[in-house]
Design an enzyme around this catalytic site. Structure first.
Site, PDB file in Angstrom:
ATOM      1  N   LEU A  12      45.840  49.845  28.439  1.00 36.76           N
ATOM      2  CA  LEU A  12      46.640  50.776  29.477  1.00 36.76           C
ATOM      3  C   LEU A  12      47.338  49.700  30.647  1.00 36.76           C
ATOM      4  CD1 LEU A  12      44.352  53.878  29.496  1.00 36.76           C
ATOM      5  CD2 LEU A  12      46.439  53.053  27.674  1.00 36.76           C
ATOM      6  N   ALA A  13      48.464  49.487  30.645  1.00 35.36           N
ATOM      7  CA  ALA A  13      48.996  48.669  31.900  1.00 35.36           C
ATOM      8  C   ALA A  13      50.216  49.112  32.296  1.00 35.36           C
ATOM      9  CB  ALA A  13      49.074  47.188  31.122  1.00 35.36           C
ATOM     10  N   GLY A  15      50.594  51.133  35.076  1.00 34.61           N
ATOM     11  CA  GLY A  15      50.542  51.539  36.514  1.00 34.61           C
ATOM     12  C   GLY A  15      51.214  50.545  37.662  1.00 34.61           C
ATOM     13  N   ARG A  19      47.882  49.108  45.696  1.00 35.80           N
ATOM     14  CA  ARG A  19      47.050  48.580  46.237  1.00 35.80           C
ATOM     15  C   ARG A  19      47.139  47.057  46.422  1.00 35.80           C
ATOM     16  NH1 ARG A  19      41.360  51.273  44.944  1.00 35.80           N
ATOM     17  NH2 ARG A  19      42.352  51.852  43.107  1.00 35.80           N
ATOM     18  N   LYS A  26      50.768  44.636  39.101  1.00 31.95           N
ATOM     19  CA  LYS A  26      49.437  44.229  39.256  1.00 31.95           C
ATOM     20  C   LYS A  26      48.719  43.363  38.077  1.00 31.95           C
ATOM     21  CE  LYS A  26      46.208  47.342  38.488  1.00 31.95           C
ATOM     22  NZ  LYS A  26      45.164  48.397  38.839  1.00 31.95           N
ATOM     23  N   GLY A 146      32.418  57.657  38.682  1.00 27.85           N
ATOM     24  CA  GLY A 146      32.083  58.504  37.735  1.00 27.85           C
ATOM     25  C   GLY A 146      30.818  58.362  37.328  1.00 27.85           C
ATOM     26  N   ASN A 176      30.987  54.899  34.552  1.00 29.19           N
ATOM     27  CA  ASN A 176      31.753  54.986  33.581  1.00 29.19           C
ATOM     28  C   ASN A 176      32.965  53.865  33.914  1.00 29.19           C
ATOM     29  OD1 ASN A 176      33.776  55.639  31.560  1.00 29.19           O
ATOM     30  ND2 ASN A 176      34.940  56.943  33.194  1.00 29.19           N
ATOM     31  N   TYR A 372      58.213   4.168  45.691  1.00 24.87           N
ATOM     32  CA  TYR A 372      58.568   5.218  44.864  1.00 24.87           C
ATOM     33  C   TYR A 372      59.413   4.612  43.529  1.00 24.87           C
ATOM     34  CZ  TYR A 372      61.680   8.801  43.150  1.00 24.87           C
ATOM     35  OH  TYR A 372      62.401   9.703  42.259  1.00 24.87           O
TER      36      TYR A 372
END
Length: 485
Positions: A12-13, A15, A19, A26, A146, A176, A372
């Protein structure tokens, strides 16, 4: 206990990750040389799943491009609206249909999860014959998480959010993680029945556990050995924390494989870096990308290598190197910058305050300091004097300079491309060389010196320089008078 191959891993990615306060999604923020989602995908690939599915939503095109570039096996599915984890899984099953077998659901922002932990979760899930198995962890302070509620047999009754928990439930320190193994067929049915009757009006995957339990199926749990492993990344502070943990893992693995890391606290190494036994990494060093360091080489202190190859017994000190190849027993630094395309031969030297770009330096050749070298080829055994500049850019084109074997370029020389300095040739110090110098010849290109007596007294009268010159002239005249000259 054997570990069955999962029918699918769903990451699941979708979102936004508000924040993080970032223009970058994110899960695309990097950690030790790899995006957050790629850490999770790497762990998932270790399970050799039949399908690897990534749910995307926010910045979906950018996510698609990233997944395509990093691995064609990751199949993206778009969650048009982000309405909860249950909705994300339902979106997957509505597109691909029922997945027979075990479906592992995890997240793109959990970079510390290891393949081994996921494999243990799958083994417990299969061994206990569970309809669902949740990955949990026992944490020192469960505030905000949770809580896992079990019956007397250890089976999971449900997950209670902290705001809904009783005082007894709040005392439980098992939390959880949000990572689950499901029976795919049962999941397809249960996820359709997830309610949105909550404060956020979203479909939560946690509700699937209660549904399965109410249907008479067993729901189990597997406790991760290290609670840090299941922690997600939601802001920059958590990103930094995860980086320290992951970097410590990387360093520990290298040290146990025979690499000396003098100060792990100040050393950062990406996941894609290769180090051979007996390499030494000094304090303040950073190794990024596909950098490789051979046996006996010493890196640092205060050195940053990116996509750079370092040969056996080479030494690189206080330097920055990008896309360079440093040969065996070569020496680099201090305060040296090797840019892409630089190749140092065996025992070659790029010394203090030297910059090189797209330059091939032959075996034993020394470029000791303040120089150089760009768009150049230098043969074996040559010496490039201090303050030499390879003038390779005319404002339109980059042109090449070739210096042969055992040549000697004097200090403060300008070599203007295109140019060839032959084998065994010399250039005089302070020269600007614009024409080829044949083998064994010396190139001299500097103006004859003129000395104008009394210039300071006439042109800079009243200055400190004029006064110093006056005193020196008076002292010299005095000495000549004493000596009768």
């Amino acid at each position: 206990m054997s570990v069955p191959r999962p029918a699918a891993v769903v990451v699941l990615a979708a979102g936004e990750g508000t924040r993080m306060r970032s223009r970058t999604p994110k899960v695309l923020h990097e950690l030790c040389g790899r995006a957050l989602v790629d850490h999770m995908l790497t762990a998932a690939r270790g399970l050799t799943p039949e399908r690897l599915i990534v749910v995307i939503g926010h910045e979906r095109e950018r996510m698609r491009e990233h997944l395509s570039a990093t691995g064609p096996d990751a199949y993206p599915i778009v969650q048009q609206e982000q309405r909860g984890t249950g909705h994300a899984v339902r979106t997957v099953l509505e597109e691909v249909g029922t997945i027979s077998g075990t479906v592992l659901v995890t997240y793109g922002d959990t970079p510390l999860l290891r393949t081994e932990t996921l494999a243990e979760l799958l083994a417990v899930h299969a061994g206990e014959g569970n309809a669902a198995t949740v990955l949990t962890a026992k944490v020192p302070d469960p505030t905000g998480y949770g809580r896992i509620v079990r019956d007397e047999t250890g089976a999971v009754l449900g997950i209670v959010e902290e705001k809904d928990a009783s005082p007894e439930q709040r005392a439980v320190n098992e939390m959880n993680s949000g990572v689950y193994a499901f029976d795919g067929t049962l999941l397809t049915d249960a996820v359709k029945r997830v309610s949105t009757a909550n404060a956020q009006g979203e479909e939560y995957l946690t509700d699937v556990l209660s549904i399965l339990r109410e249907d008479g199926h067993r729901v189990g749990a597997f406790v991760a050995g290290d609670h840090v492993e299941v922690e997600g990344v939601n802001d920059r502070a958590q990103l930094a924390f995860a980086g320290r943990v992951l970097n410590s893992r990387i360093l520990l693995a290298h040290m146990r494989a025979g690499v000396t890391v003098v100060d792990p606290e100040s050393t950062w190494i990406d996941v894609g870096v290769t180090l051979e036994p007996d390499a030494v990494i000094m304090p303040g060093s950073q190794l990024h990308g596909t950098t490789s360091v051979a046996a006996g080489a010493t890196i640092g202190p205060a050195t940053t290598l990116t996509d750079t190859e370092v040969g056996e017994d080479a030494v690189v000190r206080n330097s920055v190197c990008e896309g360079a190849r440093i040969g065996p027993e070569a020496a680099v630094g201090p305060y040296t910058y090797l840019r892409p395309g630089t190749v140092l031969g065996r025992k070659a030297k790029a010394g203090a305050h030297v910059e090189m770009k797209n330059a091939e330096i032959g075996e034993g050749t020394k470029v000791p300091h303040l120089t150089y070298v760009g768009d150049a080829t230098i043969g074996a055994g040559s010496n490039i004097g201090a303050a030499t500049i390879f003038v390779n850019y005319d404002g339109v084109e980059k042109r090449h300079i070739t210096v042969g074997d055992h040549a000697f370029v004097g200090c403060d020389t300008m070599l203007v491309a295109p140019l060839t300095i032959g084998d065994g040739a010399y250039t005089a110090a302070g020269s600007t060389i614009t024409n080829d110098v044949p083998p064994g010849a010396i190139g001299v290109a500097r103006a004859r010196q003129r000395t104008i007596e009394g210039w300071v007294a006439r042109k800079r009268a009243g200055t400190r320089s004029a006064e110093a010159a006056r005193r020196a002239s008076a002292e010299q005249a005095g000495h000549q008078q004493e000596n009768g000259t």
